[in-house]
Design a protein around this motif. Structure first.
Motif, PDB file in Angstrom:
ATOM      1  N   TYR A  55       0.820  -1.222   0.000  1.00 22.16           N
ATOM      2  CA  TYR A  55       0.000   0.000   0.000  1.00 22.16           C
ATOM      3  C   TYR A  55       0.850   1.266   0.000  1.00 22.16           C
ATOM      4  O   TYR A  55       0.654   2.159  -0.830  1.00 22.16           O
ATOM      5  CB  TYR A  55      -0.940   0.028   1.210  1.00 22.16           C
ATOM      6  N   PHE A  56       1.813   1.357   0.911  1.00 23.38           N
ATOM      7  CA  PHE A  56       2.598   2.586   1.037  1.00 23.38           C
ATOM      8  C   PHE A  56       3.678   2.697  -0.046  1.00 23.38           C
ATOM      9  O   PHE A  56       4.130   3.791  -0.347  1.00 23.38           O
ATOM     10  CB  PHE A  56       3.222   2.673   2.424  1.00 23.38           C
ATOM     11  N   GLY A  57       4.111   1.579  -0.607  1.00 23.31           N
ATOM     12  CA  GLY A  57       5.060   1.619  -1.713  1.00 23.31           C
ATOM     13  C   GLY A  57       6.491   1.930  -1.337  1.00 23.31           C
ATOM     14  O   GLY A  57       7.320   2.202  -2.212  1.00 23.31           O
ATOM     15  N   ILE A  58       6.819   1.896  -0.060  1.00 21.47           N
ATOM     16  CA  ILE A  58       8.183   2.116   0.413  1.00 21.47           C
ATOM     17  C   ILE A  58       8.441   1.167   1.583  1.00 21.47           C
ATOM     18  O   ILE A  58       7.560   0.410   1.983  1.00 21.47           O
ATOM     19  CB  ILE A  58       8.416   3.577   0.888  1.00 21.47           C
ATOM     20  N   THR A  59       9.635   1.211   2.115  1.00 19.82           N
ATOM     21  CA  THR A  59       9.947   0.407   3.293  1.00 19.82           C
ATOM     22  C   THR A  59       9.088   0.860   4.477  1.00 19.82           C
ATOM     23  O   THR A  59       9.066   2.040   4.818  1.00 19.82           O
ATOM     24  CB  THR A  59      11.430   0.553   3.667  1.00 19.82           C
ATOM     25  N   VAL A  60       8.385  -0.077   5.093  1.00 17.90           N
ATOM     26  CA  VAL A  60       7.502   0.227   6.218  1.00 17.90           C
ATOM     27  C   VAL A  60       7.846  -0.724   7.369  1.00 17.90           C
ATOM     28  O   VAL A  60       7.875  -1.944   7.170  1.00 17.90           O
ATOM     29  CB  VAL A  60       6.013   0.065   5.840  1.00 17.90           C
ATOM     30  N   PRO A  61       8.103  -0.198   8.563  1.00 19.20           N
ATOM     31  CA  PRO A  61       8.443  -1.069   9.687  1.00 19.20           C
ATOM     32  C   PRO A  61       7.217  -1.693  10.340  1.00 19.20           C
ATOM     33  O   PRO A  61       6.124  -1.115  10.314  1.00 19.20           O
ATOM     34  CB  PRO A  61       9.125  -0.105  10.664  1.00 19.20           C
ATOM     35  N   VAL A  62       7.407  -2.865  10.896  1.00 19.69           N
ATOM     36  CA  VAL A  62       6.387  -3.534  11.709  1.00 19.69           C
ATOM     37  C   VAL A  62       7.044  -3.908  13.034  1.00 19.69           C
ATOM     38  O   VAL A  62       8.074  -4.585  13.044  1.00 19.69           O
ATOM     39  CB  VAL A  62       5.842  -4.786  11.006  1.00 19.69           C
ATOM     40  N   PHE A 282      -5.717  -9.581  16.674  1.00 20.63           N
ATOM     41  CA  PHE A 282      -6.717 -10.033  17.648  1.00 20.63           C
ATOM     42  C   PHE A 282      -7.394 -11.308  17.163  1.00 20.63           C
ATOM     43  O   PHE A 282      -7.584 -12.263  17.930  1.00 20.63           O
ATOM     44  CB  PHE A 282      -7.748  -8.925  17.872  1.00 20.63           C
ATOM     45  N   ALA A 283      -7.733 -11.355  15.876  1.00 17.56           N
ATOM     46  CA  ALA A 283      -8.431 -12.519  15.332  1.00 17.56           C
ATOM     47  C   ALA A 283      -7.531 -13.748  15.254  1.00 17.56           C
ATOM     48  O   ALA A 283      -7.996 -14.882  15.428  1.00 17.56           O
ATOM     49  CB  ALA A 283      -8.984 -12.194  13.945  1.00 17.56           C
ATOM     50  N   LEU A 284      -6.235 -13.539  15.012  1.00 15.50           N
ATOM     51  CA  LEU A 284      -5.313 -14.660  14.830  1.00 15.50           C
ATOM     52  C   LEU A 284      -4.580 -15.071  16.100  1.00 15.50           C
ATOM     53  O   LEU A 284      -3.805 -16.026  16.087  1.00 15.50           O
ATOM     54  CB  LEU A 284      -4.288 -14.314  13.743  1.00 15.50           C
ATOM     55  N   GLY A 285      -4.809 -14.347  17.196  1.00 19.43           N
ATOM     56  CA  GLY A 285      -4.145 -14.708  18.450  1.00 19.43           C
ATOM     57  C   GLY A 285      -2.729 -14.217  18.550  1.00 19.43           C
ATOM     58  O   GLY A 285      -1.901 -14.828  19.239  1.00 19.43           O
ATOM     59  N   GLY A 286      -2.416 -13.090  17.878  1.00 25.51           N
ATOM     60  CA  GLY A 286      -1.073 -12.529  17.909  1.00 25.51           C
ATOM     61  C   GLY A 286      -0.930 -11.424  18.930  1.00 25.51           C
ATOM     62  O   GLY A 286      -1.762 -11.261  19.822  1.00 25.51           O
ATOM     63  N   MET A 287       0.126 -10.623  18.771  1.00 23.30           N
ATOM     64  CA  MET A 287       0.418  -9.553  19.728  1.00 23.30           C
ATOM     65  C   MET A 287       0.063  -8.196  19.126  1.00 23.30           C
ATOM     66  O   MET A 287      -0.085  -8.059  17.910  1.00 23.30           O
ATOM     67  CB  MET A 287       1.902  -9.571  20.108  1.00 23.30           C
ATOM     68  N   PRO A 288      -0.089  -7.157  19.944  1.00 24.90           N
ATOM     69  CA  PRO A 288      -0.339  -5.807  19.427  1.00 24.90           C
ATOM     70  C   PRO A 288       0.806  -5.339  18.540  1.00 24.90           C
ATOM     71  O   PRO A 288       1.969  -5.486  18.893  1.00 24.90           O
ATOM     72  CB  PRO A 288      -0.444  -4.958  20.702  1.00 24.90           C
ATOM     73  N   LEU A 289       0.467  -4.773  17.382  1.00 21.57           N
ATOM     74  CA  LEU A 289       1.465  -4.389  16.390  1.00 21.57           C
ATOM     75  C   LEU A 289       1.389  -2.900  16.068  1.00 21.57           C
ATOM     76  O   LEU A 289       0.333  -2.280  16.213  1.00 21.57           O
ATOM     77  CB  LEU A 289       1.255  -5.184  15.094  1.00 21.57           C
ATOM     78  N   CYS A 290       2.498  -2.353  15.623  1.00 23.29           N
ATOM     79  CA  CYS A 290       2.532  -0.939  15.261  1.00 23.29           C
ATOM     80  C   CYS A 290       3.645  -0.696  14.250  1.00 23.29           C
ATOM     81  O   CYS A 290       4.389  -1.598  13.891  1.00 23.29           O
ATOM     82  CB  CYS A 290       2.755  -0.065  16.501  1.00 23.29           C
ATOM     83  N   HIS A 291       3.721   0.529  13.759  1.00 25.56           N
ATOM     84  CA  HIS A 291       4.884   0.984  13.005  1.00 25.56           C
ATOM     85  C   HIS A 291       5.843   1.593  14.035  1.00 25.56           C
ATOM     86  O   HIS A 291       5.661   1.413  15.230  1.00 25.56           O
ATOM     87  CB  HIS A 291       4.474   2.004  11.949  1.00 25.56           C
ATOM     88  N   GLY A 292       6.851   2.343  13.596  1.00 29.49           N
ATOM     89  CA  GLY A 292       7.742   2.961  14.575  1.00 29.49           C
ATOM     90  C   GLY A 292       8.960   3.576  13.919  1.00 29.49           C
ATOM     91  O   GLY A 292       9.499   3.031  12.943  1.00 29.49           O
ATOM     92  N   ALA A 293       9.388   4.714  14.463  1.00 33.77           N
ATOM     93  CA  ALA A 293      10.566   5.397  13.922  1.00 33.77           C
ATOM     94  C   ALA A 293      11.822   4.546  14.072  1.00 33.77           C
ATOM     95  O   ALA A 293      12.677   4.510  13.187  1.00 33.77           O
ATOM     96  CB  ALA A 293      10.746   6.742  14.628  1.00 33.77           C
ATOM     97  N   GLY A 294      11.951   3.854  15.188  1.00 33.45           N
ATOM     98  CA  GLY A 294      13.125   3.018  15.412  1.00 33.45           C
ATOM     99  C   GLY A 294      13.224   1.893  14.400  1.00 33.45           C
ATOM    100  O   GLY A 294      14.308   1.583  13.895  1.00 33.45           O
ATOM    101  N   GLY A 295      12.094   1.275  14.087  1.00 32.98           N
ATOM    102  CA  GLY A 295      12.087   0.203  13.100  1.00 32.98           C
ATOM    103  C   GLY A 295      12.475   0.699  11.726  1.00 32.98           C
ATOM    104  O   GLY A 295      13.237   0.045  11.004  1.00 32.98           O
TER     105      GLY A 295
END
Length: 400
Positions: A55-62, A282-295
């Motif tokens: 979607y964003f078309g560039i490197t995106v951290p997770v 939440f649906a798959l039983g994973g952990m809370p996720l975000c983007h981030g400047a450090g990543g």
């Protein structure tokens, strides 16, 4: 245009591995300590990497949400409480993004505060990396070992993590800007080889290699008590850090690194992206996720420049999760903690350099104040305090 959006080469692959130091320790600990589903957790990470890159078309951290992750691991929270926090964070972020409230927050946030958040995050990454190398991180303390999955813990009086970390740091320095032998790729590959050589073993258990299908809502729905606890103990402390680092500082850094190519990386889009990711987690039983400047700094420092890096690391996690299922943890444990520590140190150094474009002493004061408060308390408190001080300094400047 296609080559500018998606490149698949050794530099992109090396850059895609740059943030493993943040991602893997928290993810693995939340599986082992909190009982999250490894298949759903790593599959959701892989899908988030892939879709956000497309979607964003560039490197995106997770990245994992660190306030929630750290507290959950330290206090051994249940999977239901963590999943409740994922859903609540998703709802809050969706509201803030869709209504445009995040744009009002950005207008009210001085640039010195953004730089202070980036500097503080960089310092936390460096500190966390050094702890991994020394061997006294929370994860290593839980296992009472500097390298929990290696057969050797020391060479004479020297912890094995310091030996591995020292060698990896020197290699990283020597290859940091080498495009033929990218530092991130060489260090991670060398770390996997060292893990095998020093006694780490892959145990595929009874499930073995196959095709593993994740279950939806495998833990059921959290109860009212879980949601109430998650709101006050996890979500409210996490929100300032998510808005400050995973939205404002991240979108600012993305524009600095990619310029016009990052036009889709708006504050609203970042909020909505993270909201959807947390609904999926939440649906798959994973952990809370975000983007981030450090990543983002980590990926960029080690060579990632296009969304190709997202597709490579996301595809790797997704395939490993689907093929190995719960046994994915055994494979990821081959990578020594010290290697993750070295990646964190260099990523933190890269992110900390963003402060250099500040021009006034008052801006430097606000940024370093956030750093000091963050190191003494946490980033959320530092962000709020920095906002207050920056506005006081701005008012004082106007009144002179």
């Amino acid at each position: 245009m296609m080559s500018e959006t998606f490149r698949f080469n050794r530099m992109e692959l090396a850059g895609s591995l740059g943030d493993l130091g943040t991602l893997l320790p928290i993810a693995i600990a939340m599986v082992l300590v909190n009982g999250l589903d490894p298949l759903g957790l790593f599959l959701s990470i892989g899908i988030f990497f892939i879709l956000s890159g497309i979607y964003f078309g560039i490197t995106v951290p997770v990245q994992p949400m660190k306030v929630i992750g750290a507290y959950a691991i330290a206090t051994s929270l249940s999977a239901d409480q963590i999943l409740a926090s994922s859903l609540l964070m998703g709802i809050f972020l969706l509201i803030v993004g869709v209504t445009g409230a995040i744009d009002l927050i950005r207008k009210a946030t001085p640039q010195s505060v953004i730089r202070g958040v980036q500097l503080s995050t960089g310092a936390l990454l460096i500190s966390g990396g050094i702890k991994f190398i020394i061997g006294n991180s929370r994860f290593q303390q839980i296992h009472d070992a500097v390298e929990p999955y290696l057969a050797f813990q020391s060479i004479g009086p020297v912890p094995i993590s310091m030996v591995i970390g020292g060698i990896a740091a020197v290699i990283t320095l020597l290859l940091l800007d080498n495009k033929k032998f990218p530092a991130g790729l060489i260090v991670v590959a060398g770390g996997l080889a060292a893990g095998l050589a020093l006694g780490a073993r892959v145990d595929l258990g009874d499930g073995g290699i196959g095709f593993h299908v994740p279950g939806l809502f495998a833990f059921g729905l959290p109860g009212k008590v879980d949601f109430t606890f998650a709101l006050f103990a996890l979500v409210l402390p996490q929100l300032p850090m998510s808005l400050g680092n995973a939205v404002l500082a991240y979108t600012d850094l993305s524009k600095e690194y990619f310029g016009e190519r990052s036009k889709k990386v708006t504050n609203r889009a970042a909020c909505i992206s993270m909201a959807l990711a947390n609904f999926m987690s939440f649906a798959l039983g994973g952990m809370p996720l975000c983007h981030g400047a450090g990543g983002l700094a980590a990926h960029y420092r080690f060579g990632a420049r296009t969304a190709g890096s997202n597709l490579m690391i996301g595809g790797l996690f997704a395939v490993l999760a689907l093929v190995l299922g719960e046994n994915i943890i055994s494979v990821l444990n081959l990578l020594p903690m010290a290697i993750l520590g070295v990646l964190l140190v260099f990523a933190g150094a890269q992110l900390s350099l963003t402060i250099m474009d500040l021009t006034s002493r008052k801006d430097y004061f606000a940024a370093t104040l956030i750093l000091g408060i963050t190191l003494a308390s946490n980033l959320a408190v530092g962000f709020i305090a920095g906002m207050i001080v920056a506005w006081i300094l701005r008012w004082d400047k106007l009144s002179v």
